[in-house]
Scaffold this motif. Structure first.
Motif, PDB file in Angstrom:
ATOM      1  N   GLY A 171      -5.211  11.367  -2.719  1.00  0.00           N
ATOM      2  CA  GLY A 171      -5.660  11.971  -1.473  1.00  0.00           C
ATOM      3  C   GLY A 171      -5.533  13.474  -1.492  1.00  0.00           C
ATOM      4  O   GLY A 171      -4.948  14.063  -2.397  1.00  0.00           O
ATOM      5  N   ALA A 172      -6.111  14.065  -0.467  1.00  0.00           N
ATOM      6  CA  ALA A 172      -6.046  15.515  -0.283  1.00  0.00           C
ATOM      7  C   ALA A 172      -6.169  15.797   1.199  1.00  0.00           C
ATOM      8  O   ALA A 172      -6.798  15.034   1.943  1.00  0.00           O
ATOM      9  CB  ALA A 172      -7.157  16.207  -1.045  1.00  0.00           C
ATOM     10  N   MET A 198       0.824  -1.185   0.000  1.00  0.00           N
ATOM     11  CA  MET A 198       0.000   0.000   0.000  1.00  0.00           C
ATOM     12  C   MET A 198       0.874   1.257   0.000  1.00  0.00           C
ATOM     13  O   MET A 198       0.583   2.212  -0.709  1.00  0.00           O
ATOM     14  CB  MET A 198      -0.945  -0.017   1.205  1.00  0.00           C
ATOM     15  CG  MET A 198      -1.879   1.156   1.267  1.00  0.00           C
ATOM     16  SD  MET A 198      -2.968   1.391  -0.161  1.00  0.00           S
ATOM     17  CE  MET A 198      -3.883  -0.124  -0.167  1.00  0.00           C
ATOM     18  N   LEU A 199       1.920   1.231   0.797  1.00  0.00           N
ATOM     19  CA  LEU A 199       2.809   2.393   0.857  1.00  0.00           C
ATOM     20  C   LEU A 199       3.427   2.680  -0.518  1.00  0.00           C
ATOM     21  O   LEU A 199       3.503   3.834  -0.944  1.00  0.00           O
ATOM     22  CB  LEU A 199       3.891   2.199   1.912  1.00  0.00           C
ATOM     23  CG  LEU A 199       4.835   3.376   2.135  1.00  0.00           C
ATOM     24  CD1 LEU A 199       4.062   4.638   2.522  1.00  0.00           C
ATOM     25  CD2 LEU A 199       5.860   3.024   3.210  1.00  0.00           C
ATOM     26  N   ALA A 200       3.838   1.641  -1.222  1.00  0.00           N
ATOM     27  CA  ALA A 200       4.414   1.835  -2.556  1.00  0.00           C
ATOM     28  C   ALA A 200       3.375   2.432  -3.501  1.00  0.00           C
ATOM     29  O   ALA A 200       3.702   3.335  -4.282  1.00  0.00           O
ATOM     30  CB  ALA A 200       4.932   0.511  -3.108  1.00  0.00           C
ATOM     31  N   THR A 240      -0.150   8.182  -9.533  1.00  0.00           N
ATOM     32  CA  THR A 240      -0.124   9.019 -10.734  1.00  0.00           C
ATOM     33  C   THR A 240      -1.365   9.901 -10.828  1.00  0.00           C
ATOM     34  O   THR A 240      -1.553  10.609 -11.814  1.00  0.00           O
ATOM     35  CB  THR A 240      -0.037   8.148 -12.007  1.00  0.00           C
ATOM     36  OG1 THR A 240      -1.160   7.257 -12.045  1.00  0.00           O
ATOM     37  CG2 THR A 240       1.264   7.369 -12.038  1.00  0.00           C
ATOM     38  N   ARG A 241      -2.203   9.853  -9.816  1.00  0.00           N
ATOM     39  CA  ARG A 241      -3.399  10.702  -9.824  1.00  0.00           C
ATOM     40  C   ARG A 241      -2.978  12.154  -9.657  1.00  0.00           C
ATOM     41  O   ARG A 241      -1.983  12.443  -8.985  1.00  0.00           O
ATOM     42  CB  ARG A 241      -4.354  10.280  -8.702  1.00  0.00           C
ATOM     43  CG  ARG A 241      -4.981   8.932  -9.033  1.00  0.00           C
ATOM     44  CD  ARG A 241      -6.140   8.534  -8.211  1.00  0.00           C
ATOM     45  NE  ARG A 241      -7.133   9.557  -7.997  1.00  0.00           N
ATOM     46  CZ  ARG A 241      -8.070   9.456  -7.063  1.00  0.00           C
ATOM     47  NH1 ARG A 241      -8.113   8.396  -6.295  1.00  0.00           N
ATOM     48  NH2 ARG A 241      -8.960  10.393  -6.918  1.00  0.00           N
ATOM     49  N   PRO A 242      -3.730  13.078 -10.255  1.00  0.00           N
ATOM     50  CA  PRO A 242      -3.411  14.500 -10.079  1.00  0.00           C
ATOM     51  C   PRO A 242      -3.324  14.853  -8.588  1.00  0.00           C
ATOM     52  O   PRO A 242      -4.223  14.540  -7.820  1.00  0.00           O
ATOM     53  CB  PRO A 242      -4.570  15.220 -10.753  1.00  0.00           C
ATOM     54  CG  PRO A 242      -5.092  14.231 -11.750  1.00  0.00           C
ATOM     55  CD  PRO A 242      -4.890  12.874 -11.115  1.00  0.00           C
ATOM     56  N   GLY A 243      -2.243  15.445  -8.199  1.00  0.00           N
ATOM     57  CA  GLY A 243      -2.034  15.781  -6.789  1.00  0.00           C
ATOM     58  C   GLY A 243      -1.453  14.640  -5.988  1.00  0.00           C
ATOM     59  O   GLY A 243      -0.939  14.844  -4.889  1.00  0.00           O
TER      60      GLY A 243
END
Length: 162
Positions: free
Chosen positions: A46-47, A1-3, A9-12
């Motif tokens: 995430g954000a 999961m950490l990798a 590659t998602r924006p942000g």
């Protein structure tokens, strides 16, 4: 999961404050896949706001009806990870016909001309239950009925008009 979090590659991508062993382990401990095997494809994004963050984890495997999507709330200061929602479509695609047949047998004339639009499976402790979406025209967002089907008993245990 950490990798997957670090390679997003998602924006942000994923905020650095979430890319920790503890957060990755807490997220991984709360994810179920249909067959217990890792997904073939995974996407994480995430954000963060002033007090908490959100983390989306999506995954799919070959031959499934769709992808699974988990959303978590994370408090970076404490590292607490809480599941927010799970939209799980990563079950074998051939189950669609079986689920539709079971629901129609249990619902009788209630489904009428409504078309099967989609299904989503529920993780433990609700294994064996599926939310089935029936719509006019067979498309999401059109009026219809959602049914919670218990595949062990073949019964409809909840109905929601939409």
């Amino acid at each position: 999961m950490l990798a997957a979090m670090r390679d997003s590659t998602r924006p942000g991508g994923v905020p650095d404050s979430l890319e920790t062993d503890a957060v990755a382990a807490a997220v991984a401990d709360q994810i179920w896949t249909w067959d217990g095997q890792p997904w073939h494809t995974i996407s994480v994004g995430g954000a963060c706001g002033p007090a908490e963050c959100s983390l989306d984890v999506a995954g799919s495997a070959d031959g499934t009806a769709g992808a699974d999507l988990y959303t978590f709330t994370v408090e970076p200061a404490s590292g607490d990870v809480a599941p927010e929602s799970a939209d799980l479509h990563g079950y074998p695609a051939e189950l669609d016909a079986v689920l539709d047949q079971m629901a129609r047998a249990a619902a009788g004339d209630e489904l009428g001309d409504l078309a099967f639009a989609s299904a989503r499976w529920l993780p433990p402790p609700d294994q064996g239950r599926f939310w089935l979406a029936y719509r006019t025209g067979g498309e999401e967002g059109t009026p219809g009925l959602d049914l919670l089907l218990d595949t062990e008993t073949g019964a409809i245990v909840e109905r929601r008009e939409v």
